[in-house]
Write an enzyme that holds these catalytic residues in place. Structure first.
Site, mmCIF file in Angstrom:
data_model
loop_
_atom_site.group_PDB
_atom_site.id
_atom_site.type_symbol
_atom_site.label_atom_id
_atom_site.label_comp_id
_atom_site.label_asym_id
_atom_site.label_seq_id
_atom_site.Cartn_x
_atom_site.Cartn_y
_atom_site.Cartn_z
ATOM 1 N N GLU A 234 77.515 61.168 68.290
ATOM 2 C CA GLU A 234 76.537 61.643 69.268
ATOM 3 C C GLU A 234 75.397 62.301 68.500
ATOM 4 O O GLU A 234 75.627 63.131 67.609
ATOM 5 C CB GLU A 234 77.158 62.661 70.240
ATOM 6 C CG GLU A 234 76.091 63.242 71.183
ATOM 7 C CD GLU A 234 76.632 64.147 72.284
ATOM 8 O OE1 GLU A 234 77.844 64.433 72.310
ATOM 9 O OE2 GLU A 234 75.811 64.562 73.127
ATOM 10 N N GLU A 321 73.398 59.075 77.156
ATOM 11 C CA GLU A 321 74.168 60.103 77.868
ATOM 12 C C GLU A 321 73.274 60.817 78.870
ATOM 13 O O GLU A 321 72.222 61.347 78.506
ATOM 14 C CB GLU A 321 74.740 61.121 76.874
ATOM 15 C CG GLU A 321 75.762 60.499 75.944
ATOM 16 C CD GLU A 321 76.694 61.528 75.295
ATOM 17 O OE1 GLU A 321 76.548 62.744 75.538
ATOM 18 O OE2 GLU A 321 77.575 61.093 74.533
ATOM 19 N N GLU A 408 85.332 66.134 75.333
ATOM 20 C CA GLU A 408 84.513 66.765 74.284
ATOM 21 C C GLU A 408 84.879 68.231 74.131
ATOM 22 O O GLU A 408 85.545 68.812 74.982
ATOM 23 C CB GLU A 408 83.013 66.589 74.580
ATOM 24 C CG GLU A 408 82.504 67.333 75.772
ATOM 25 C CD GLU A 408 80.999 67.185 75.967
ATOM 26 O OE1 GLU A 408 80.296 66.831 75.012
ATOM 27 O OE2 GLU A 408 80.537 67.453 77.085
HETATM 28 P P1 C2E Z 1 75.987 68.149 75.140
HETATM 29 O O1 C2E Z 1 75.317 66.848 75.347
HETATM 30 O O2 C2E Z 1 77.133 68.480 76.024
HETATM 31 O O3 C2E Z 1 76.424 68.182 73.626
HETATM 32 C C1 C2E Z 1 77.604 68.744 73.156
HETATM 33 C C2 C2E Z 1 77.398 70.141 72.677
HETATM 34 O O4 C2E Z 1 78.647 70.755 72.385
HETATM 35 C C3 C2E Z 1 76.599 70.209 71.393
HETATM 36 O O5 C2E Z 1 75.879 71.429 71.426
HETATM 37 C C4 C2E Z 1 77.700 70.274 70.335
HETATM 38 O O6 C2E Z 1 77.265 70.832 69.119
HETATM 39 C C5 C2E Z 1 78.676 71.170 71.027
HETATM 40 N N1 C2E Z 1 80.040 70.963 70.570
HETATM 41 C C6 C2E Z 1 80.602 69.841 70.102
HETATM 42 N N2 C2E Z 1 81.912 70.043 69.822
HETATM 43 C C7 C2E Z 1 82.188 71.320 70.142
HETATM 44 C C8 C2E Z 1 83.378 72.134 70.077
HETATM 45 O O7 C2E Z 1 84.449 71.708 69.674
HETATM 46 N N3 C2E Z 1 83.252 73.417 70.508
HETATM 47 C C9 C2E Z 1 82.078 73.939 70.957
HETATM 48 N N4 C2E Z 1 82.054 75.210 71.336
HETATM 49 N N5 C2E Z 1 80.950 73.200 71.031
HETATM 50 C C10 C2E Z 1 81.007 71.906 70.626
HETATM 51 P P2 C2E Z 1 74.373 71.497 71.006
HETATM 52 O O8 C2E Z 1 74.100 70.584 69.860
HETATM 53 O O9 C2E Z 1 74.046 72.936 70.879
HETATM 54 O O10 C2E Z 1 73.626 70.871 72.260
HETATM 55 C C11 C2E Z 1 73.630 71.527 73.495
HETATM 56 C C12 C2E Z 1 73.086 70.644 74.564
HETATM 57 O O11 C2E Z 1 71.697 70.385 74.360
HETATM 58 C C13 C2E Z 1 73.732 69.268 74.598
HETATM 59 O O12 C2E Z 1 74.942 69.361 75.272
HETATM 60 C C14 C2E Z 1 72.684 68.470 75.337
HETATM 61 O O13 C2E Z 1 72.785 68.683 76.723
HETATM 62 C C15 C2E Z 1 71.403 69.105 74.860
HETATM 63 N N6 C2E Z 1 70.838 68.252 73.807
HETATM 64 C C16 C2E Z 1 71.105 68.202 72.485
HETATM 65 N N7 C2E Z 1 70.353 67.259 71.884
HETATM 66 C C17 C2E Z 1 69.603 66.675 72.862
HETATM 67 C C18 C2E Z 1 68.617 65.617 72.885
HETATM 68 O O14 C2E Z 1 68.291 64.958 71.884
HETATM 69 N N8 C2E Z 1 68.048 65.324 74.106
HETATM 70 C C19 C2E Z 1 68.411 65.978 75.238
HETATM 71 N N9 C2E Z 1 67.805 65.643 76.403
HETATM 72 N N10 C2E Z 1 69.334 66.968 75.255
HETATM 73 C C20 C2E Z 1 69.918 67.299 74.077
HETATM 74 CA CA CA Z 2 78.445 67.316 77.285
HETATM 75 CA CA CA Z 3 75.936 64.803 75.433
#
Ligand code: C2E
Ligand code: CA
Ligand code: CA
Length: 472
Positions: A234, A321, A408
């Site tokens: 991802e 996604e 996830e």
């Molecule tokens: P998401 O799509 O639900 O992505 C998963 C988030 O959970 C990611 O946070 C990831 O780093 C985190 N994560 C993965 N495994 C674990 C785990 O085992 N424990 C915990 N506590 N967290 C975990 P991240 O990278 O901070 O991203 C947060 C949200 O920001 C994402 O949630 C997504 O909704 C958004 N996001 C990130 N990149 C993009 C992007 O390129 N475009 C858009 N539109 N949204 C994005």
């Molecule tokens: Ca998610």
């Molecule tokens: Ca996602």
């Protein structure tokens, strides 16, 4: 002067007075509703706030914001919303005590000023009373028009007695009332102003990031529960600002959505992630998050076409996604685009499943390929056995609908064992691999090949082949 001239002069004087009154009316009254316009309302409120007898009492500003007008004007035309707004204004005016100031501030919001209140809670009670009335449907031709209404209340303090500031604070409170999914009304508090300041700071950091390339991607591996194989990554957007440091996407994505900057970030993510994937083995997929705004601004399909063409990866390797809230935005605009994505050959994943306004009808009405069960479920299952049953039920449902499921946020071996026992197809989380820069992806991929040849030992007990993953 004879009497005829005098009479003519008098008639001219009256005519001039009428004209002045008309001009005054045009300048102070909102033509559609007959309420004061913003300018006149602000002037009069300022005068009241600075009258000696009012100066000592408490005063409150209430803003009402009407939600859902675009939906009505889209289906029934502008005359329906005009009628609705004037009916709501009349309803509001009827509820107010004689002499209270009420205004239409802009297309969709009204304000009421309470110049002398004894108890701040009275302002909240008034807000709630008017709100309840405004939420009642309005009869129009042979149907009923319904809108939602939010209210924000700001109190004038001894030091803060400017109508403009009160209106700004009431408006911030109103927006926060709309966001929290609560009763629809809220008091202003200084933290809201701090949030607004921080949001402006983030938006300017995003601008800097776009101009100076502070954005980059991280990639988190996703594994097949059945055989432990790596299936893909991802793509997660990152922003590292030289002054503000690392800013979380949970903070900058919503800021970019509200400022219109998300389109640029969205195409950056698509182009960068597909380009990275073009260097990976041909069976690894790349999942890219897209926000509702990208669907609404109409450029998403073109952006995806471009990214696929530039990277030369086949469409089936790209997974898009989208979250449940995306569907809430505007089904009629979004559904055809999801269909177009499927026709193109991309997979479409319903992300954060179970957190929003989960509607089971999304599952069969939309051509999704996969569901992602939100992290909060996995965590809740640790302490509440009922949630495990829920995850199993989601699995049964998905199987019947032909959908694959990813769990996830898996952080512990116990969680991994649980989701595997529930029959989830794919696993993603810190346990099996944190998001990493592009340069570290090769090591993860190579490890998979190395493991395929010589499985490694691990001291963490996991069912089946997943145990091998934790050795990474
Ligand atoms: P998401 O799509 O639900 O992505 C998963 C988030 O959970 C990611 O946070 C990831 O780093 C985190 N994560 C993965 N495994 C674990 C785990 O085992 N424990 C915990 N506590 N967290 C975990 P991240 O990278 O901070 O991203 C947060 C949200 O920001 C994402 O949630 C997504 O909704 C958004 N996001 C990130 N990149 C993009 C992007 O390129 N475009 C858009 N539109 N949204 C994005
Ligand atoms: Ca998610
Ligand atoms: Ca996602």
């Amino acid at each position: 002067m004879d009497s005829q001239i005098l009479a003519e002069l008098e008639s001219l004087r009256q005519h001039k007075q009428r004209l002045e009154r008309d001009v005054e009316r045009l300048l102070t009254i909102d033509q559609l509703t007959g309420l004061l316009n913003r300018n006149a309302f602000t002037n009069r409120t300022n005068k009241l706030l600075n009258q000696p007898e009012v100066e000592k009492t408490q005063a409150a500003m209430i803003e009402f914001s009407i939600v859902g007008l675009p939906r009505i004007s889209g289906s029934l035309g502008r005359h329906a919303t005009d009628y609705l707004l004037s009916a709501l204004a009349a309803r509001m005016a009827l509820m107010l005590a004689e002499g209270l100031l009420a205004a239409r501030l802009d297309y969709k919001s009204f304000a009421v000023f309470l110049p002398a209140i004894v108890d701040p809670l009275y302002a909240l009670t008034e807000a709630r009373r008017i709100l309840t009335k405004l939420r009642e449907p309005v009869d129009w031709v042979d149907r009923k028009l319904s809108v939602d209404v939010m209210a924000g209340v700001a109190l004038a303090t001894a030091n803060e007695r400017h109508a403009e500031v009160l209106l700004e604070n009431a408006s911030l409170a109103c927006r926060s009332a709309g966001q929290r999914g609560g009763p629809g009304y809220a008091f202003f508090n200084p933290a809201l102003a701090e949030n607004t300041r921080r949001r402006a700071e983030i938006q300017s950091a995003i601008q800097d990031g776009i101009e100076h390339n502070y954005f980059f991607m991280h990639y988190q591996p996703i594994f097949d529960c059945a055989n432990g194989n790596l299936t893909g990554f991802e793509a997660l957007l990152r922003l590292n600002h030289p002054k503000l440091g690392a800013i979380s996407p949970a903070e900058f994505i919503p800021a970019a959505e509200s400022s219109g900057q998300i389109g640029k970030l969205g195409s950056f993510a698509l182009v960068t992630a597909t380009r990275a994937a073009s260097q990976w083995p041909a069976d690894t997929v790349i999942a890219v998050n897209v926000s509702p705004e990208q669907f609404l601004d109409g450029s998403l399909i073109t952006d995806i076409h471009n990214a696929l063409e530039l990277s030369t990866i086949p469409a089936y390797r790209l997974e898009i996604e989208i979250t449940e809230s995306t569907m809430m935005a505007d089904v009629e605009v979004i559904l055809p685009q999801i269909q177009a994505l499927r026709e193109l050959g991309c997979a479409v994943v319903l992300d954060d499943f179970g957190t929003g306004y989960s509607s089971l009808s999304y599952l069969w009405k939309f051509p999704f390929t996969k569901l992602k069960i939100d992290r909060s479920f996995v965590q809740a299952a640790d302490t509440q056995p009922k949630v495990r049953g829920l995850i199993s039920a989601i699995m049964d449902l998905s199987r019947n609908l032909g959908l694959k499921v990813t769990a996830e946020g898996i952080e512990t071996p116990v969680q991994a064992a649980m989701i595997q026992a529930c029959g989830c197809n794919f696993i993603q989380g810190y346990l099996t691999g944190r998001p990493v820069p592009d340069t570290d992806v090769a090591a993860i991929v190579m490890k998979r090949f190395a493991e395929a040849i010589r499985p490694q030992q691990t001291d963490i007990m996991l069912p089946g082949s997943l145990a091998r993953r934790t050795a990474m």
